[in-house]
Design a protein around this motif. Structure first.
Motif, PDB file in Angstrom:
ATOM      1  N   PHE A  33       0.795  -1.223   0.000  1.00  0.00           N
ATOM      2  CA  PHE A  33       0.000   0.000   0.000  1.00  0.00           C
ATOM      3  C   PHE A  33       0.833   1.280   0.000  1.00  0.00           C
ATOM      4  CE2 PHE A  33      -3.225  -2.942   1.780  1.00  0.00           C
ATOM      5  CZ  PHE A  33      -4.154  -2.783   0.771  1.00  0.00           C
ATOM      6  N   ALA A  34       2.131   1.207   0.123  1.00  0.00           N
ATOM      7  CA  ALA A  34       2.980   2.398   0.146  1.00  0.00           C
ATOM      8  C   ALA A  34       2.888   3.227  -1.140  1.00  0.00           C
ATOM      9  CB  ALA A  34       4.427   2.012   0.437  1.00  0.00           C
ATOM     10  N   PRO A  35       2.904   2.620  -2.337  1.00  0.00           N
ATOM     11  CA  PRO A  35       2.762   3.452  -3.542  1.00  0.00           C
ATOM     12  C   PRO A  35       1.435   4.204  -3.587  1.00  0.00           C
ATOM     13  CG  PRO A  35       3.561   1.285  -4.149  1.00  0.00           C
ATOM     14  CD  PRO A  35       3.188   1.225  -2.699  1.00  0.00           C
ATOM     15  N   ALA A  36       0.363   3.575  -3.134  1.00  0.00           N
ATOM     16  CA  ALA A  36      -0.941   4.240  -3.137  1.00  0.00           C
ATOM     17  C   ALA A  36      -0.947   5.446  -2.196  1.00  0.00           C
ATOM     18  CB  ALA A  36      -2.037   3.262  -2.740  1.00  0.00           C
ATOM     19  N   SER A  43      -5.642   8.699  -1.795  1.00  0.00           N
ATOM     20  CA  SER A  43      -4.917   7.505  -1.343  1.00  0.00           C
ATOM     21  C   SER A  43      -5.836   6.294  -1.244  1.00  0.00           C
ATOM     22  CB  SER A  43      -4.253   7.767   0.011  1.00  0.00           C
ATOM     23  OG  SER A  43      -3.278   8.759  -0.103  1.00  0.00           O
ATOM     24  N   ALA A  44      -7.048   6.501  -0.759  1.00  0.00           N
ATOM     25  CA  ALA A  44      -8.003   5.391  -0.664  1.00  0.00           C
ATOM     26  C   ALA A  44      -8.381   4.868  -2.045  1.00  0.00           C
ATOM     27  CB  ALA A  44      -9.251   5.837   0.097  1.00  0.00           C
ATOM     28  N   ALA A  45      -8.602   5.771  -2.991  1.00  0.00           N
ATOM     29  CA  ALA A  45      -8.939   5.340  -4.353  1.00  0.00           C
ATOM     30  C   ALA A  45      -7.772   4.604  -4.995  1.00  0.00           C
ATOM     31  CB  ALA A  45      -9.330   6.548  -5.199  1.00  0.00           C
ATOM     32  N   ALA A  46      -6.565   5.089  -4.771  1.00  0.00           N
ATOM     33  CA  ALA A  46      -5.384   4.429  -5.324  1.00  0.00           C
ATOM     34  C   ALA A  46      -5.195   3.046  -4.698  1.00  0.00           C
ATOM     35  CB  ALA A  46      -4.149   5.296  -5.105  1.00  0.00           C
ATOM     36  N   ALA A  47      -5.449   2.920  -3.401  1.00  0.00           N
ATOM     37  CA  ALA A  47      -5.322   1.621  -2.737  1.00  0.00           C
ATOM     38  C   ALA A  47      -6.365   0.631  -3.253  1.00  0.00           C
ATOM     39  CB  ALA A  47      -5.457   1.796  -1.222  1.00  0.00           C
ATOM     40  N   LEU A  48      -7.587   1.090  -3.435  1.00  0.00           N
ATOM     41  CA  LEU A  48      -8.623   0.217  -3.991  1.00  0.00           C
ATOM     42  C   LEU A  48      -8.269  -0.223  -5.410  1.00  0.00           C
ATOM     43  CD1 LEU A  48     -11.917   1.862  -2.720  1.00  0.00           C
ATOM     44  CD2 LEU A  48     -10.926  -0.305  -2.025  1.00  0.00           C
ATOM     45  N   ALA A  49      -7.684   0.674  -6.181  1.00  0.00           N
ATOM     46  CA  ALA A  49      -7.276   0.323  -7.538  1.00  0.00           C
ATOM     47  C   ALA A  49      -6.153  -0.711  -7.521  1.00  0.00           C
ATOM     48  CB  ALA A  49      -6.841   1.576  -8.292  1.00  0.00           C
ATOM     49  N   LEU A  50      -5.227  -0.593  -6.578  1.00  0.00           N
ATOM     50  CA  LEU A  50      -4.159  -1.590  -6.474  1.00  0.00           C
ATOM     51  C   LEU A  50      -4.715  -2.958  -6.090  1.00  0.00           C
ATOM     52  CD1 LEU A  50      -1.080   0.094  -4.771  1.00  0.00           C
ATOM     53  CD2 LEU A  50      -1.318  -0.709  -7.112  1.00  0.00           C
ATOM     54  N   TYR A  55      -0.502  -0.078 -12.080  1.00  0.00           N
ATOM     55  CA  TYR A  55      -0.107   1.275 -11.671  1.00  0.00           C
ATOM     56  C   TYR A  55      -0.848   2.334 -12.485  1.00  0.00           C
ATOM     57  CZ  TYR A  55       3.514  -0.862  -8.849  1.00  0.00           C
ATOM     58  OH  TYR A  55       4.179  -1.606  -7.918  1.00  0.00           O
ATOM     59  N   ALA A  56      -1.131   2.042 -13.748  1.00  0.00           N
ATOM     60  CA  ALA A  56      -1.932   2.966 -14.556  1.00  0.00           C
ATOM     61  C   ALA A  56      -3.345   3.080 -13.991  1.00  0.00           C
ATOM     62  CB  ALA A  56      -1.966   2.505 -16.008  1.00  0.00           C
TER      63      ALA A  56
END
Length: 93
Positions: free
Chosen positions: A14-17, A49-56, A72-73
């Motif tokens: 989760f660090a990148p998100a 950050s939450a949206a990026a984590a859900l996408a990951l 990542y895209a």
């Protein structure tokens, strides 16, 4: 794998998100400072950050592994969409 190893794996997943979400929120506040005047930075960072984590997580489920460029895209697209939805849509900050 022990509990400490599992914790490190989750944190590193989760660090990148978290990083992308917080940096994108800060940069969006700098670029669109008038439009985002009413939106607090921490709220933009939290939503992005939450949206990026859900996408990951979705990319991990779809592709079956972490670290694919398409994942990542998807993370960046979700982060941008969340920032737009939270702060820029229709002038409602």
């Amino acid at each position: 794998m022990g509990p400490l190893d599992a914790t490190w794996h989750l944190l590193n997943f989760f660090a990148p998100a978290l990083g992308v979400g917080l940096i994108a929120a800060a940069l969006s506040k700098l670029v669109w400072f008038r439009e985002l005047r009413g939106a607090p930075w921490w709220r933009l960072g939290l939503v992005a950050s939450a949206a990026a984590a859900l996408a990951l997580v979705a990319a991990l489920v779809i592709f079956g592994r972490d670290g694919k460029m398409a994942g990542y895209a998807l993370m960046l697209t979700a982060c941008a969409a969340a920032l737009w939805w939270t702060g820029l849509r229709g002038g409602k900050a």
